[in-house]
Structures are given as structure tokens and as C-alpha cells.
Design a protein around this motif. Structure first.
Motif, PDB file in Angstrom:
ATOM      1  N   PHE A   1       0.957  -1.188  -0.068  1.00  0.00           N
ATOM      2  CA  PHE A   1      -0.065  -0.035   0.028  1.00  0.00           C
ATOM      3  C   PHE A   1       0.936   1.341   0.055  1.00  0.00           C
ATOM      4  CE2 PHE A   1      -4.339  -1.568   0.913  1.00  0.00           C
ATOM      5  CZ  PHE A   1      -3.949  -2.965   1.197  1.00  0.00           C
ATOM      6  N   ARG A   2       0.337   2.360  -0.313  1.00  0.00           N
ATOM      7  CA  ARG A   2       1.068   3.627  -0.364  1.00  0.00           C
ATOM      8  C   ARG A   2       0.205   4.571   0.234  1.00  0.00           C
ATOM      9  NH1 ARG A   2       2.226   4.520  -6.739  1.00  0.00           N
ATOM     10  NH2 ARG A   2      -0.034   4.964  -7.404  1.00  0.00           N
ATOM     11  N   GLN A   3       0.870   5.814   1.023  1.00  0.00           N
ATOM     12  CA  GLN A   3       0.145   6.853   1.393  1.00  0.00           C
ATOM     13  C   GLN A   3       0.935   8.100   1.062  1.00  0.00           C
ATOM     14  OE1 GLN A   3      -0.826   6.736   5.580  1.00  0.00           O
ATOM     15  NE2 GLN A   3      -2.544   8.304   5.146  1.00  0.00           N
ATOM     16  N   ALA A   4       0.296   8.877   0.224  1.00  0.00           N
ATOM     17  CA  ALA A   4       1.087  10.174  -0.361  1.00  0.00           C
ATOM     18  C   ALA A   4       0.697  11.251   0.759  1.00  0.00           C
ATOM     19  CB  ALA A   4       0.325  10.350  -1.468  1.00  0.00           C
ATOM     20  N   PRO A   5       1.462  12.415   0.783  1.00  0.00           N
ATOM     21  CA  PRO A   5       1.100  13.308   2.064  1.00  0.00           C
ATOM     22  C   PRO A   5      -0.237  13.931   1.745  1.00  0.00           C
ATOM     23  CG  PRO A   5       3.315  13.622   0.762  1.00  0.00           C
ATOM     24  CD  PRO A   5       2.860  12.543   0.152  1.00  0.00           C
ATOM     25  N   GLY A   6      -0.985  14.095   2.770  1.00  0.00           N
ATOM     26  CA  GLY A   6      -2.479  14.548   2.769  1.00  0.00           C
ATOM     27  C   GLY A   6      -3.550  13.614   2.197  1.00  0.00           C
ATOM     28  N   LYS A   7      -3.103  12.417   1.936  1.00  0.00           N
ATOM     29  CA  LYS A   7      -4.027  11.331   1.224  1.00  0.00           C
ATOM     30  C   LYS A   7      -4.175  10.237   2.107  1.00  0.00           C
ATOM     31  CE  LYS A   7      -3.265  13.202  -3.585  1.00  0.00           C
ATOM     32  NZ  LYS A   7      -3.010  12.716  -4.827  1.00  0.00           N
ATOM     33  N   GLU A   8      -5.272   9.603   1.580  1.00  0.00           N
ATOM     34  CA  GLU A   8      -5.452   8.306   2.337  1.00  0.00           C
ATOM     35  C   GLU A   8      -4.538   7.300   1.954  1.00  0.00           C
ATOM     36  OE1 GLU A   8     -10.074   9.039   3.442  1.00  0.00           O
ATOM     37  OE2 GLU A   8      -9.636   7.235   1.996  1.00  0.00           O
ATOM     38  N   ARG A   9      -4.403   6.223   2.482  1.00  0.00           N
ATOM     39  CA  ARG A   9      -3.613   5.121   2.221  1.00  0.00           C
ATOM     40  C   ARG A   9      -4.409   4.355   1.118  1.00  0.00           C
ATOM     41  NH1 ARG A   9      -3.039   0.887   6.882  1.00  0.00           N
ATOM     42  NH2 ARG A   9      -5.160   0.930   6.382  1.00  0.00           N
TER      43      ARG A   9
ATOM     44  N   THR B   1       5.122   9.324  -5.516  1.00  0.00           N
ATOM     45  CA  THR B   1       5.802   9.709  -4.344  1.00  0.00           C
ATOM     46  C   THR B   1       4.886   9.279  -3.260  1.00  0.00           C
ATOM     47  OG1 THR B   1       7.244  11.403  -5.401  1.00  0.00           O
ATOM     48  CG2 THR B   1       6.496  11.814  -2.969  1.00  0.00           C
ATOM     49  N   ALA B   2       5.470   8.528  -2.415  1.00  0.00           N
ATOM     50  CA  ALA B   2       4.567   8.032  -1.334  1.00  0.00           C
ATOM     51  C   ALA B   2       5.603   7.294  -0.317  1.00  0.00           C
ATOM     52  CB  ALA B   2       3.278   7.245  -1.361  1.00  0.00           C
ATOM     53  N   VAL B   3       4.751   7.105   1.034  1.00  0.00           N
ATOM     54  CA  VAL B   3       5.328   6.143   2.069  1.00  0.00           C
ATOM     55  C   VAL B   3       4.636   4.818   1.642  1.00  0.00           C
ATOM     56  CG1 VAL B   3       5.529   5.214   4.285  1.00  0.00           C
ATOM     57  CG2 VAL B   3       5.804   7.663   3.864  1.00  0.00           C
ATOM     58  N   TYR B   4       5.563   3.848   1.315  1.00  0.00           N
ATOM     59  CA  TYR B   4       4.999   2.704   0.892  1.00  0.00           C
ATOM     60  C   TYR B   4       5.258   1.598   2.149  1.00  0.00           C
ATOM     61  CZ  TYR B   4       4.910   3.762  -3.958  1.00  0.00           C
ATOM     62  OH  TYR B   4       4.509   4.680  -5.067  1.00  0.00           O
TER      63      TYR B   4
END
Length: 121
Positions: free
Chosen positions: A36-44, A90-93
């Protein structure tokens, strides 16, 4: 049960990264593994998953043809090969483990700590 995600970093658009998710405390091939990934200010958001046993793979539409999920059972590790990266990747994975393939993160029981992927334009 522990999941250790690694491999993130800074890459230019069009570049590649390979994320790793090392599992300890269980045999990952017996479970569904997801990214999964979560971009800044967005949902996972769901990115990809691989089923247990036969290893059928699943991808969200935006990464089809660019990302590949696969296992190394000997290393008890699941990978996400990411090619043709775009700034919108771009995101935290995060990697996760569950018993059912699902796009819903609530269906996954354990999560890794996340690894940051930054794609510059």
C-alpha cells in the motif's frame, strides 16, 4: 510477526526502485502479501498484492505494466519492483500481510513500518 520494509529513496522520473519486505515470525508464502502507499495529505491506497500458494498477482490500475510484485520464498521476502516511476508515485510505501486478497487495508493483519519513495520531476 514482523515486516521490515526497505528500498525506498529519491529517484528521478522514469527511474526504478525495488522495495523489499522481509518477513519474520511466519512463512510469507502461506499468506497474502500486499503493498500500500500513502501520499502526503492523502489516504492509504492499495498498490499490489500477491496471493498465497500460487502467487497470483494484483495491481491497482495506475501501476499496471510498471510495477511487479514477486516473492523469494527462500528469503521469506516479498518485493515490489517499480519501473517507470512518476512523481505521482511519491508516497510512503507499506507492506502488509493478510489472509485474503483485498484492496482494503483493514483486511490485512500486520504492517511494516513504511519506506519513503520520492520521485522528482
Amino acid at each position: 510477526v514482523q515486516l521490515q520494509a526497505s528500498g525506498g529513496g529519491l529517484v528521478q522520473a522514469g527511474g526504478s526502485l525495488r522495495l523489499s519486505c522481509a518477513a519474520t515470525g511466519f512463512t510469507s508464502s502461506n499468506y497474502v502479501m500486499g503493498w500500500f502507499r500513502q501520499a502526503p495529505g492523502k489516504e492509504r491506497d492499495f498498490v499490489s498484492a500477491i496471493s498465497r500458494s500460487i502467487g497470483r498477482t494484483y495491481y491497482t490500475d495506475s501501476v499496471k505494466g510498471r510495477f511487479t510484485i514477486f516473492r523469494d520464498n527462500a528469503k521469506n521476502t516479498v518485493y515490489l519492483q517499480m519501473n517507470g516511476l512518476k512523481p505521482e508515485d511519491t508516497a510512503v510505501y507499506y507492506c502488509a500481510v493478510g489472509t485474503l486478497v483485498s484492496h482494503d487495508g483493514n483486511e490485512y493483519n500486520y504492517w511494516g513500518q513504511g519506506t519513503l519513495v520520492t520521485v522528482s520531476s
